[in-house]
Design an enzyme around this catalytic site. Structure first.
Site, PDB file in Angstrom:
ATOM      1  N   HIS A 293       0.836  -1.194   0.000  1.00  0.00           N
ATOM      2  CA  HIS A 293       0.000   0.000   0.000  1.00  0.00           C
ATOM      3  C   HIS A 293       0.874   1.250   0.000  1.00  0.00           C
ATOM      4  CE1 HIS A 293      -3.172  -2.817   1.325  1.00  0.00           C
ATOM      5  NE2 HIS A 293      -4.017  -1.928   0.830  1.00  0.00           N
TER       6      HIS A 293
ATOM      7  N   LYS B 251      -0.468   4.681   4.623  1.00  0.00           N
ATOM      8  CA  LYS B 251      -1.338   3.722   5.311  1.00  0.00           C
ATOM      9  C   LYS B 251      -0.698   3.324   6.629  1.00  0.00           C
ATOM     10  CE  LYS B 251      -4.031  -0.520   4.726  1.00  0.00           C
ATOM     11  NZ  LYS B 251      -5.269   0.132   5.203  1.00  0.00           N
TER      12      LYS B 251
END
Length: 240
Positions: free
Chosen positions: A151, A155
């Site tokens: 990600h 995140k």
């Protein structure tokens, strides 16, 4: 001829985030939903933006009537929103990950009073991937199972909620998953579930190339959750 149903009134919680912005933009393209409130952590610079009233998290009790709240915020923001939904008898759709066990228990308790849909991922592809992982785990006993997720650098939780959900499905098939998490650049979301035996390997992969798929899935679910009886719902329960 039956009268068309009025649009589902939505509260968007976490409206300043990436998902919140996508939800606001895509909701404006639909006729079956109407955003009546957008809630952000900090005080909004304008009270009304593009026709949508904005509120800070400290003003949650002042939001107008809504049918369904969609929550993509931070774990600490979920508790007051859940309490508001229960007190008003309104449905909740949440994709906030990194929840504590007590918060998961609170969602379970709330489902006795209101419709609740919590999912780590709202894409159709991931919903199908969960089922494939469970089937593969059951069909490949004794194989190693590794889940690798990537990600964007912003995140916070790792492994991702989607990776953990994939792991739960792998366990239903008897596998013991291991996890690896990468945070790099602006990757929206990639998940690989790898089953490895002697001399061979099976990989199940999902790559998201647009955050819109998650927002569309959440809006689709919210539009179909109004009027449902209390209980826990899954994305697959509301696909049709």
């Amino acid at each position: 001829m039956n009268e068309p149903s009025p649009p589902v009134r939505l509260l968007i919680h976490g409206a300043a985030g990436r998902m919140g912005q996508a939800l606001l933009r895509l909701a404006g393209e639909r006729d079956d939903v109407d955003v009546v409130a957008a809630v952000t952590r900090s005080k909004p610079a304008q009270r009304v933006i593009d026709g949508v009233p904005h509120f800070s998290a400290t003003e949650l009790e002042a939001v107008p009537e809504f049918d369904v709240a969609i929550d993509f915020s931070l774990p600490q923001g979920l508790d007051p929103l859940l309490a508001l939904c229960v007190s008003r008898g309104r449905a909740l759709v949440s994709g906030t990950t990194g929840l504590e066990p007590e918060q998961r228990a609170a969602l379970d308790a709330a489902a006795g009073n209101i419709p609740v849909l919590w999912a780590s991922n709202f894409s159709l592809g991931v919903a199908i991937l969960n089922e494939l992982v469970a089937r593969a785990a059951a069909a490949l006993p004794g194989w190693d199972c590794d889940i690798v997720e990537s990600h964007h650098v912003h995140k916070k939780d790792a492994p991702s909620g989607t990776a953990l959900t994939l792991g739960e499905h792998a366990r239903t098939g008897g596998a013991q998953p291991r996890y690896a998490a990468l945070r790099a650049g602006d990757i929206i979301g990639e998940h690989t579930v790898q089953f490895t035996g002697l001399g061979e390997r099976v990989e199940l992969i999902h790559r998201a190339t647009s955050r819109d798929i998650f927002a569309r899935g959440a809006l689709h679910a919210a539009a179909r959750l109004r009027g449902r009886p209390p209980g826990h719902y899954r994305v697959t329960d509301l696909l049709s």
